[in-house]
Design a protein around this motif. Structure first.
Motif, PDB file in Angstrom:
ATOM      1  N   SER A  31      28.739  35.995  42.525  1.00 22.53           N
ATOM      2  CA  SER A  31      29.655  36.927  41.859  1.00 22.53           C
ATOM      3  C   SER A  31      30.895  36.161  41.429  1.00 22.53           C
ATOM      4  O   SER A  31      31.212  35.101  41.976  1.00 22.53           O
ATOM      5  CB  SER A  31      30.045  38.079  42.793  1.00 22.53           C
ATOM      6  N   LYS A  33      33.976  37.248  41.677  1.00 23.19           N
ATOM      7  CA  LYS A  33      35.063  37.488  42.615  1.00 23.19           C
ATOM      8  C   LYS A  33      34.522  38.126  43.881  1.00 23.19           C
ATOM      9  O   LYS A  33      33.396  38.632  43.905  1.00 23.19           O
ATOM     10  CB  LYS A  33      36.137  38.397  41.991  1.00 23.19           C
ATOM     11  N   THR A 164      28.282  42.266  39.721  1.00 22.37           N
ATOM     12  CA  THR A 164      29.605  42.685  39.282  1.00 22.37           C
ATOM     13  C   THR A 164      29.770  44.169  39.550  1.00 22.37           C
ATOM     14  O   THR A 164      28.831  44.839  40.004  1.00 22.37           O
ATOM     15  CB  THR A 164      29.810  42.383  37.780  1.00 22.37           C
ATOM     16  N   GLU A 167      34.814  47.394  37.532  1.00 21.73           N
ATOM     17  CA  GLU A 167      36.239  47.058  37.477  1.00 21.73           C
ATOM     18  C   GLU A 167      36.481  45.941  36.461  1.00 21.73           C
ATOM     19  O   GLU A 167      35.726  44.958  36.408  1.00 21.73           O
ATOM     20  CB  GLU A 167      36.736  46.612  38.848  1.00 21.73           C
ATOM     21  N   PRO A 168      37.527  46.058  35.641  1.00 23.37           N
ATOM     22  CA  PRO A 168      37.797  45.053  34.607  1.00 23.37           C
ATOM     23  C   PRO A 168      37.916  43.629  35.144  1.00 23.37           C
ATOM     24  O   PRO A 168      37.411  42.683  34.524  1.00 23.37           O
ATOM     25  CB  PRO A 168      39.131  45.522  34.008  1.00 23.37           C
ATOM     26  N   THR A 169      38.561  43.439  36.301  1.00 25.20           N
ATOM     27  CA  THR A 169      38.693  42.090  36.855  1.00 25.20           C
ATOM     28  C   THR A 169      37.337  41.525  37.267  1.00 25.20           C
ATOM     29  O   THR A 169      37.084  40.329  37.121  1.00 25.20           O
ATOM     30  CB  THR A 169      39.629  42.087  38.074  1.00 25.20           C
ATOM     31  N   SER A 170      36.462  42.369  37.771  1.00 22.49           N
ATOM     32  CA  SER A 170      35.130  41.930  38.174  1.00 22.49           C
ATOM     33  C   SER A 170      34.304  41.537  36.956  1.00 22.49           C
ATOM     34  O   SER A 170      33.583  40.534  36.974  1.00 22.49           O
ATOM     35  CB  SER A 170      34.420  43.043  38.954  1.00 22.49           C
ATOM     36  N   THR A 172      35.505  40.488  34.034  1.00 20.57           N
ATOM     37  CA  THR A 172      36.076  39.252  33.498  1.00 20.57           C
ATOM     38  C   THR A 172      35.636  38.039  34.304  1.00 20.57           C
ATOM     39  O   THR A 172      35.264  36.998  33.739  1.00 20.57           O
ATOM     40  CB  THR A 172      37.621  39.338  33.503  1.00 20.57           C
ATOM     41  N   ASP A 173      35.653  38.151  35.624  1.00 17.91           N
ATOM     42  CA  ASP A 173      35.280  37.023  36.478  1.00 17.91           C
ATOM     43  C   ASP A 173      33.781  36.732  36.408  1.00 17.91           C
ATOM     44  O   ASP A 173      33.364  35.572  36.507  1.00 17.91           O
ATOM     45  CB  ASP A 173      35.703  37.293  37.925  1.00 17.91           C
ATOM     46  N   THR A 206      29.033  48.751  31.449  1.00 17.61           N
ATOM     47  CA  THR A 206      29.535  47.537  32.090  1.00 17.61           C
ATOM     48  C   THR A 206      28.673  46.334  31.736  1.00 17.61           C
ATOM     49  O   THR A 206      29.171  45.261  31.369  1.00 17.61           O
ATOM     50  CB  THR A 206      29.567  47.710  33.623  1.00 17.61           C
TER      51      THR A 206
END
Length: 291
Positions: A31, A33, A164, A167-170, A172-173, A206
């Motif tokens: 993953s 993050k 993932t 969530e947007p940060t997930s 992106t990462d 997503t």
């Protein structure tokens, strides 16, 4: 580099066929993050595969944060560390969890793996290579993010599941880790799992965000295996130290995971993309570890 890797895969595949081995499929689960439920997914995905008649072994490769045994509430007397120190064989360090699920605990062993001599690396390869044909799948549960250790497992396994969440940060990462690996010119086959979705629509949206950008900027196809529903039963199962698919088999999370697993088995990658065997995986990893 990718051509050399393909030549090695073909060679190992030919050797395995000559020796009459049943190839073991190697899959890395990672993953972008932490906190997305990667290890929990790996554990319950392994159990779902096993319930469908396949033999599975989880290799906990999360350096410093290995927790597969904790999620199962199972004590691990031996780990990779004992193998690297030649105190135990690979068969000695295989532990058994619920439903007879086999796993190898992580711990500090991978830090030692990075510093092994060539002779020790050959011993490690000889021992772990014995697992080929012992199970149908080996799932490597890596650490979150793109550490040098995680990168080695992704590049060696050939097939990587990226977990993932919406969530947007997930998102992106997850894209960042795919982009970084792709830029290294290795032929890695990525597939997506979207965890903790409110419904199928959110899961689809997503996955589409990642797959469309990957196609546009890298000309890379990222298939989606499926989605796992957001479900309070998962956190309850974690507190009970019982896999949610066993503690709450009728929960939304368990049902969606079962459908995901069936889709995964129904849409297998072509044989040439699955990796030749444990031996091929080890050859690629050792080439990266040696100076």
């Amino acid at each position: 580099m990718s051509d050399q890797a393909q030549e090695l895969r073909n060679l190992i595949k030919h050797q395995s066929a000559v020796q009459g081995e049943r190839p073991t499929r190697i899959i890395t689960v990672t993953s972008g993050k932490g906190g997305v439920g990667k290890s929990n997914f790996t554990l319950n995905f392994a159990l779902a595969l096993q319930q469908k008649g396949f033999k599975v072994l989880i290799f906990d490769a999360d350096i410093g944060l290995a927790n597969i045994d904790v999620l199962m509430g199972v004590s691990s007397p031996y780990s990779l560390y004992h193998l690297l120190k030649r105190e135990k064989t690979v068969w000695d360090i295989i532990n058994t969890g619920p439903q007879g699920l086999q796993f190898i605990a992580g711990g500090s062993g991978f830090n030692d793996l990075i510093r092994l001599s060539e002779e020790q690396l050959d011993y490690f390869a000889e021992q772990v290579g014995q697992l080929n044909g012992h199970v149908d799948f080996i799932l490597f549960d890596t650490g979150a993010g793109l550490s040098k250790e995680t990168l080695k497992f992704i590049l060696a396994a050939q097939e990587t599941i990226v977990v993932t969440t919406p969530e947007p940060t997930s998102i992106t990462d997850a894209y960042a880790i795919i982009k970084m690996v792709h830029s290294m010119d290795y032929d890695v086959k990525f597939r997506l799992v979207v965890n903790r979705v409110l419904d199928w629509k959110e899961g689809r949206q997503t996955a589409d965000k990642i797959s469309m950008v990957a196609k546009q900027f890298m000309n890379l196809d990222i298939p989606t295996i499926g989605y796992v529903m957001d479900d309070s039963s998962v956190s309850k199962a974690v507190r009970k130290q019982v896999p949610f698919s066993l503690a709450f088999p009728d929960s939304a999370a368990a049902k969606s995971l079962n459908e995901l697993t069936q889709d995964f088995l129904s849409n297998q990658m072509p044989a040439e993309n699955q990796g030749a065997s444990v031996k091929g995986f080890l050859n690629r990893m050792i080439r990266m570890l040696k100076p």
